[in-house]
Design an enzyme around this catalytic site. Structure first.
Site, PDB file in Angstrom:
ATOM      1  N   GLY A   1      -5.423  80.091  30.207  1.00  0.00           N
ATOM      2  CA  GLY A   1      -6.298  80.109  31.783  1.00  0.00           C
ATOM      3  C   GLY A   1      -6.620  81.150  32.237  1.00  0.00           C
TER       4      GLY A   1
ATOM      5  N   TYR B   1       0.133  74.475  47.065  1.00  0.00           N
ATOM      6  CA  TYR B   1      -0.197  75.439  45.976  1.00  0.00           C
ATOM      7  C   TYR B   1       0.755  76.815  47.208  1.00  0.00           C
ATOM      8  CZ  TYR B   1      -1.709  79.620  43.607  1.00  0.00           C
ATOM      9  OH  TYR B   1      -1.920  80.972  42.619  1.00  0.00           O
TER      10      TYR B   1
ATOM     11  N   ARG C   1      -3.445  72.917  26.188  1.00  0.00           N
ATOM     12  CA  ARG C   1      -4.806  71.941  25.574  1.00  0.00           C
ATOM     13  C   ARG C   1      -4.646  73.257  23.944  1.00  0.00           C
ATOM     14  NH1 ARG C   1      -9.131  75.014  27.223  1.00  0.00           N
ATOM     15  NH2 ARG C   1      -7.996  75.831  29.040  1.00  0.00           N
TER      16      ARG C   1
END
Ligand code: SER
Length: 306
Positions: free
Chosen positions: A9, A137, A34
């Site tokens: 990220g 969030y 990933r």
């Protein structure tokens, strides 16, 4: 071993680099959901929701410290509230429990300016104030802060946290936040000479250059335990600006640059957040000091992206 969750990220990619430079590249294990290219140290594919695999990794690599950077950000989580809540909360509990059970010694977990809401004082927002987040969030970060403090007070867990402002860097792109425009604008200025901003003129938000954010993170993690008096999360102020101001700063380098405005659903989120932040507690407790102002940041961004 230091473990970084969410190493692919915006924060993770830069933090891994810095930690490896500091501690040696084999001392920092990067994981992401990933496969990541260009890794110069140990890496594992890991979905942080996979508790068993995470436990196994902690044991196998003799992990002592965890930087937990996995999350769905504000804009993305609004599109998938259930998964946003699940990912942001369950993964935090897994890591806090590892610390509670003494399998790891220290945890970093980021919170955000998103814990604040429409009734929070918007200017120079205090450390302790009204927190009424309106996004999934923000709700997950606020709940997470309460749990961090709970684990610290009741189980002696050494968890440390910063309420990041919008983060701006050239090495990686942000993924689905409301403050992303402040990164995108530099890319588009260099590519096209124009930028259509998804936030309205006059929308002030607290932002920070990535160099400063990474340094703050490492400084907080390195300060001695008794300095960390706040176990929920520290306010961090950074630079406060509106889109037209960063546009003006870019124009100093690229005179023909033009900005236009087409606000979308993110405008409402931005309006519920502070315009500027009081971070005196971070200064008093562990000596935090900002280095990059908007001019210095803009120069560095354009130099590195150009
Ligand atoms: N930059 C984040 C977002 O916009 C705030 O923490 O979601």
């Amino acid at each position: 071993m230091i473990l970084v969750l969410g190493a692919g990220g915006q924060v993770g990619s830069e933090l891994v680099e810095k930690l490896r430079a500091k501690h040696g590249r084999n001392k920092v294990l990067a994981t992401d959901v990933r496969e990541l290219e260009n890794q110069n140290g140990p890496f594992e594919v890991l979905n942080a929701l996979d508790k068993e695999k995470l436990h196994d990794i902690v044991e196998r690599y003799k992990v002592e410290e965890v930087y937990h950077l996995v999350a769905l950000l504000s804009a993305t989580a609004e599109k998938n509230p259930e998964f946003g809540w699940k990912l942001n909360m369950e993964t935090l509990f897994t890591v806090l429990d590892l610390a509670k059970d003494k399998k790891i010694k220290k945890v970093f977990w980021p919170s955000s300016i998103a814990v604040f809401g429409p009734n929070t004082p918007r200017q120079n927002t205090p450390q302790q104030t009204i927190t009424d987040p309106t996004t999934v969030y923000g709700i997950s970060k606020l709940a997470g802060e309460r749990w961090c403090e709970y684990y610290a007070k009741n189980y002696g867990v050494d968890v440390r946290s910063i309420r990041y402002p919008g983060l701006i860097g050239y090495k990686s792109l942000p993924g689905g936040g409301t403050t992303d425009y402040a990164v995108d604008i530099y890319h588009k200025a260099l590519e096209n000479g124009t930028y259509e901003c998804f936030l309205q003129k006059g929308t002030y938000l607290p932002m920070m250059y990535m160099e400063d954010a990474i340094r703050a993170t490492i400084e907080l993690m390195e300060t001695s335990e008794e300095n960390v008096k706040i176990r929920s999360s520290y306010n961090l102020g950074g630079i406060s600006f509106a889109p037209e101001e960063v546009a003006r700063e870019i124009k100093n380098h690229i005179p023909q640059f033009e900005i236009s405005y087409a606000p979308d659903f993110r405008q409402k989120i931005a309006e519920s957040w502070p315009a500027s932040i009081d971070d005196s507690a971070a200064f008093e407790d562990w000596g935090w000091k900002l280095e990059y102002d908007m001019a210095k940041m803009t120069e560095d961004m354009l130099k590195n992206l150009g």
